[in-house]
Design a protein around this motif. Structure first.
Motif, mmCIF file in Angstrom:
data_model
loop_
_atom_site.group_PDB
_atom_site.id
_atom_site.type_symbol
_atom_site.label_atom_id
_atom_site.label_comp_id
_atom_site.label_asym_id
_atom_site.label_seq_id
_atom_site.Cartn_x
_atom_site.Cartn_y
_atom_site.Cartn_z
ATOM 1 N N LYS A 268 0.834 -1.200 0.000
ATOM 2 C CA LYS A 268 0.000 0.000 0.000
ATOM 3 C C LYS A 268 0.867 1.248 0.000
ATOM 4 C CE LYS A 268 -4.162 1.825 2.109
ATOM 5 N NZ LYS A 268 -5.176 1.696 3.144
ATOM 6 N N THR B 199 1.098 4.079 -3.003
ATOM 7 C CA THR B 199 0.760 5.483 -2.731
ATOM 8 C C THR B 199 1.929 6.391 -3.083
ATOM 9 O OG1 THR B 199 -0.256 4.491 -0.784
ATOM 10 C CG2 THR B 199 -0.481 6.864 -1.026
ATOM 11 N N GLN C 178 -7.718 2.587 -11.619
ATOM 12 C CA GLN C 178 -8.176 1.207 -11.478
ATOM 13 C C GLN C 178 -7.319 0.275 -12.323
ATOM 14 O OE1 GLN C 178 -12.041 0.048 -13.056
ATOM 15 N NE2 GLN C 178 -12.533 -0.952 -11.123
ATOM 16 N N ASN D 114 -6.928 -5.977 -3.914
ATOM 17 C CA ASN D 114 -7.966 -5.157 -3.298
ATOM 18 C C ASN D 114 -7.896 -5.195 -1.779
ATOM 19 O OD1 ASN D 114 -8.905 -4.461 -5.787
ATOM 20 N ND2 ASN D 114 -10.572 -5.952 -5.811
ATOM 21 N N ASN E 2 -9.449 -1.477 -0.841
ATOM 22 C CA ASN E 2 -10.346 -0.830 -1.802
ATOM 23 C C ASN E 2 -10.917 -1.914 -2.715
ATOM 24 O OD1 ASN E 2 -11.537 0.456 -3.932
ATOM 25 N ND2 ASN E 2 -9.756 1.712 -4.470
ATOM 26 N N ASN E 3 -12.217 -2.111 -2.641
ATOM 27 C CA ASN E 3 -12.826 -3.235 -3.347
ATOM 28 C C ASN E 3 -12.839 -3.115 -4.855
ATOM 29 O OD1 ASN E 3 -13.410 -5.263 -1.636
ATOM 30 N ND2 ASN E 3 -15.346 -4.368 -0.933
ATOM 31 N N THR E 4 -12.570 -1.928 -5.368
ATOM 32 C CA THR E 4 -12.647 -1.747 -6.821
ATOM 33 C C THR E 4 -11.295 -1.354 -7.408
ATOM 34 O OG1 THR E 4 -13.333 0.522 -6.443
ATOM 35 C CG2 THR E 4 -15.081 -1.089 -6.828
ATOM 36 N N ALA E 5 -10.218 -1.527 -6.629
ATOM 37 C CA ALA E 5 -8.896 -1.141 -7.126
ATOM 38 C C ALA E 5 -8.491 -1.996 -8.324
ATOM 39 C CB ALA E 5 -7.873 -1.261 -6.019
#
Lengths: 307, 539
Positions: free
Chosen positions: B367, B371, B380, B403, B408-411
């Motif tokens: 992560k 970032t 995405q 994810n 983040n569920n839609t990454a």
């Protein structure tokens, strides 16, 4: 009658052109098939260009279609990507599928009509309810479930048949796949026959026949059945085409190298020559089957005449 | 009377139908003879010419019916001399090949011309051989196989026949390990019969291997017979092999369990859990020279930035390889820690852990890196794959893993493309927006083969168009190194560049899988995950 047949045959021409053009366009929309031939690596651009030129894929679609049609009329259906002639593929695949379809149709006719007559004459009795329930189950279960289940039970667990059909695909090997392929249509044939028989059983001519003192067998086979079979024959006739084209699932499950398998391979490899060729023949089979059905009406019911 | 007439009609129609459908039946059912085993086979996609066969199924047959200058030892993967007496060089560029006394199964002698003619045929543009690029190292290749336009020469200028059993090869550039590439089937010799009547040869290939083709019904079965006069040391230990094409490997599996098939080297994914029980332990899953990776479209500027390196490393860290290989692949894959394959062995260039911490699952660090690198380009991640093969499961699992790590569920989502051809089409037309599945099956067990075609600037399989000057320089240097150990060391330095840049995310090494019946023993897969048919004994 003769004029009717000719008119029907003439109608086939636009259907034939329309169907082939549609398939041609559909396969074409899927993109460049050459890219898939080299596996997980890029095709050498020079080789790819040569292959495209070979298969005529470098020309505009309409030109490809015209060339293709021109060749078809001389009996040349082109080549599949592995170098085999499509006609060669057809000559191995169609007899196999025809045998499978024949087995399936025989099952439909023999089991379907017998059960239909049986239940139609015994409406509301336990036999009727039982068979109705059974057909409901058969219709609601997808073919691949029935196929895989029967294969597992008969082929693997009990060893009564071989799970995979050999390349020669003889009639005895095709019994189980044929039954699976026929199952859903068989249920429909049963229900159609049942309704039709039940309806006609109360018709005046049947009552007359009974009153004449004709034996029961004769009443059923000559008077009742003959009139009840018209919708059933229509269904079975159209089913011939549907079974041949729709055998993809059954053929894959039982390792039958027939039309369904070749079509599947053709679509997977985007071999337009294979797909269009096979579909063309299937369209013809479908059209001819329909024509025969219409002609059979006149045989079954002399009141129906064609101008 | 009417009834009788109808009955006659029906009978006639039935007779016609039977006659029409019966032809084609009654042929040989392909039943196995004494000492002959039956084996699963996939329908080869291309005609069975040596240089036109770039996939496994056709490769199986060539491995049985042909022998080249060298062959890879089925156990160690080392290139050992077969038809070659010796291959000599002093400058890593000019090679002299001397042949042993061999012959083809039709009685023809295997001569220097058998090789030179076959190679010239393979390289020439007009013959459209999909494996033509194997000959790209030989001098004169650009003349017989230009990238555009027509060929300006008929033969490779780098090939010269000296006498019946000697020929010389001149390469375009130095390539010390070139002789070790010669075990690949594309380099097999061809008899005169091939050039006289190519169609006849294709319908019944004739070679110099331990088996001869007895009968070949395209698309359904090939019967191979042991060649009694085979001159090589690796004679067949069975009387023959029947290769059977199945519509689906699930059916083949059922046939194996029911005792109608002896060998299945592609156990369907759905049966991996049951296979050991179903065949009483007659199952093996040895490593193969196959690695799966996620490649990136470096032709898109957003994947080329400084920050994108961090993002790629972060993504790699966000993938829980161990969990995915256990739950989805039932341990038929091994988490990758470098960009080659364990079958190369340490001396061949495999270096476990070369990827370092970047290939270890670490959600927090992942992560942080992503970032720092400016987040996933476009917001995405869409992983593209072809839906006609079983890729969906693992792509979804990889996305899940990413994810979860990013919270983040839609990454990350999967992006299926209908067919393999369409997928390859999009890849080669450079239409990828995000990472895409990439697989590499080695052509020959050399570390060079895992790096050069995939990561060298504009190389044949460099689908992501990654380019790095340091990498190219190191590869050139390694190719010119006459000392093998030093060459391997330099190749690994080049591989380190791939690691530092995370040019592709290594996922896992693929294992082969093979299940067999009680009738056979001594079943093994070679490093290419092809069964070693000649060593199988029929009990």
């Amino acid at each position: 009658m003769g004029r009717y047949v000719i008119r029907r045959l003439l109608q086939m021409i636009p259907v034939f052109f329309g169907a082939t053009l549609l398939i041609f366009l559909m396969v074409n929309v899927m993109g460049d098939p050459i890219a898939g031939l080299c596996g997980d690596r890029k095709c050498d651009p020079a080789v790819a260009a040569q292959l495209k030129a070979d298969f005529g894929l470098d020309k505009p679609v309409w030109q490809q279609y015209l060339t293709y049609l021109g060749n078809v009329f001389t009996g040349d259906f082109g080549r599949a990507f592995n170098g085999q002639k499509v006609t060669e593929l057809m000559s191995t695949a169609f007899p196999v599928t025809a045998r499978l379809t024949l087995v399936a149709i025989v099952f439909e006719v023999v089991i379907g009509i017998s059960l239909g007559v049986l239940t139609g004459l015994r409406r509301g009795r336990p036999v009727d309810t039982g068979v109705l329930l059974l057909t409901l189950i058969v219709i609601s279960i997808p073919t691949f479930v029935t196929g895989l289940l029967l294969q597992l039970l008969f082929g693997v667990k009990w060893g009564w048949v071989k799970p995979a059909v050999s390349p020669s695909a003889t009639f005895d090997e095709l019994l189980l796949p044929g039954l699976v392929l026929a199952s859903v249509s068989l249920a429909y044939v049963t229900r159609l026959t049942r309704t039709s028989v039940a309806e006609n059983a109360r018709a005046d001519y049947v009552r007359t026949a009974v009153a004449k003192g004709l034996p029961r067998r004769r009443v059923i086979s000559r008077h009742l059945l003959r009139n009840s079979l018209i919708p059933v024959v229509t269904f079975i006739g159209t089913d011939v085409g549907a079974l041949m084209g729709g055998a993809i699932v059954t053929e894959r499950i039982f390792n039958i190298h027939g039309v369904g398998y070749q079509l599947y391979q053709g679509i997977l490899r985007q071999s337009s020559q294979t797909v269009v060729g096979f579909v063309t023949i299937l369209v013809l089979v479908y059209l001819v089957a329909n024509l025969i059905v219409d002609l059979l009406y006149a045989v079954l019911d002399p009141r129906i005449r064609y101008a | 009377m009417r009834g009788a007439r109808h009955a006659k009609w029906a009978a006639a129609a039935a007779a016609v139908a039977l006659a029409a459908t019966a032809c084609g039946g009654g042929g040989s059912s392909g039943s196995s003879g004494e000492g002959v085993l039956s084996a699963w086979w996939g329908d080869p996609q291309n005609p069975l010419e040596p240089a036109n066969t770039t996939e496994v199924q056709g490769g199986k047959v060539l491995d049985m019916v042909t022998r080249g200058l060298k062959r890879y030892n089925p156990r160690t993967g080392a290139a050992e001399d077969m038809v070659a007496e010796k291959i000599e060089t002093t400058d890593a560029q000019n090679f002299t090949v001397k042949l042993k006394d061999w012959k083809f199964s039709n009685g023809e002698k295997v001569t220097a011309e058998s090789f030179v003619n076959a190679w010239n045929y393979a390289a020439h543009l007009k013959n459209k051989q999909k494996g033509a690029y194997f000959f790209g190292y030989i001098e004169g290749y650009d003349k017989v196989h230009p990238e555009q336009g027509n060929a300006t020469a008929e033969t490779l200028s780098g090939l010269k026949v000296v006498d019946e059993k000697t020929f010389t090869v001149k390469l375009k550039q130095k390539f010390s390990t070139w002789p070790e590439t010669l075990g690949y089937a594309a380099f097999a010799p061809l008899p005169k019969a091939f050039f006289d009547d190519r169609d006849a040869w294709l319908s019944k290939p004739v070679g110099n291997g331990p088996y001869t083709v007895d009968n070949y019904a395209k698309g359904s079965v090939m019967n191979l017979k042991k060649w009694e006069e085979y001159p090589g040391a690796d004679k067949a230990k069975n009387n023959g092999v029947d290769l059977k094409v199945y519509t689906e490997n699930g059916v083949a599996y059922n046939d194996l369990v029911a005792g109608n098939l002896d060998l299945l080297d592609d156990v369907p994914a759905a049966q991996l859990q049951n296979v050991k029980n179903d065949v009483n332990g007659r199952y093996a899953s040895p490593p193969a020279g196959i690695i799966q990776t996620l490649a990136f479209p470096f032709y898109k500027p957003e994947w080329k930035t400084e920050g994108a390196v961090k993002v790629r490393k972060g993504l790699s860290m966000a993938i829980n390889r161990k969990q995915i290989t256990e739950t989805i692949f039932h341990n038929t894959r091994t988490p990758a820690t470098d960009w080659t394959s364990p079958v190369l062995k340490t001396e061949g260039g495999y270096k476990a852990g070369l990827c370092g911490a970047s290939c270890d699952y670490n959600a927090a660090e992942a992560k942080k890196l992503i970032t720092e690198g400016g987040g996933i380009p476009g917001g995405q991640l869409k992983i593209t794959y072809n839906a006609d093969s079983s890729h969906k499961e693992w792509v979804d699992a990889v996305c899940n893993s990413i994810n979860n790590a990013l919270g983040n569920n839609t990454a990350c989502v999967g992006n299926p493309v209908g067919t393999f051809a369409d997928y390859r089409n999009k890849v080669s037309k450079q239409e990828m927006d995000g990472p895409f599945r990439a697989g590499w099956q080695m052509d020959y067990p050399l570390i060079q083969n895992f790096l050069e075609p995939l990561y060298y600037t504009d190389a044949s399989s460099n689908d992501g168009k990654w380019s790095n000057k340091d990498f190219d320089k190191l590869m050139n240097q390694a190719n010119g190194e006459v000392d093998t150990a030093k060459a391997v060391e330099t190749y690994q330095k080049a591989e380190q560049v791939v690691a530092d840049e995370m040019a592709a995310i290594p996922l896992w090494y693929q294992n082969g899988s093979v299940a067999y019946s009680e009738r056979v023993s001594d079943v093994a897969l070679n490093p290419f995950s092809i069964p070693v048919y000649s060593e199988i004994k029929v009990n």
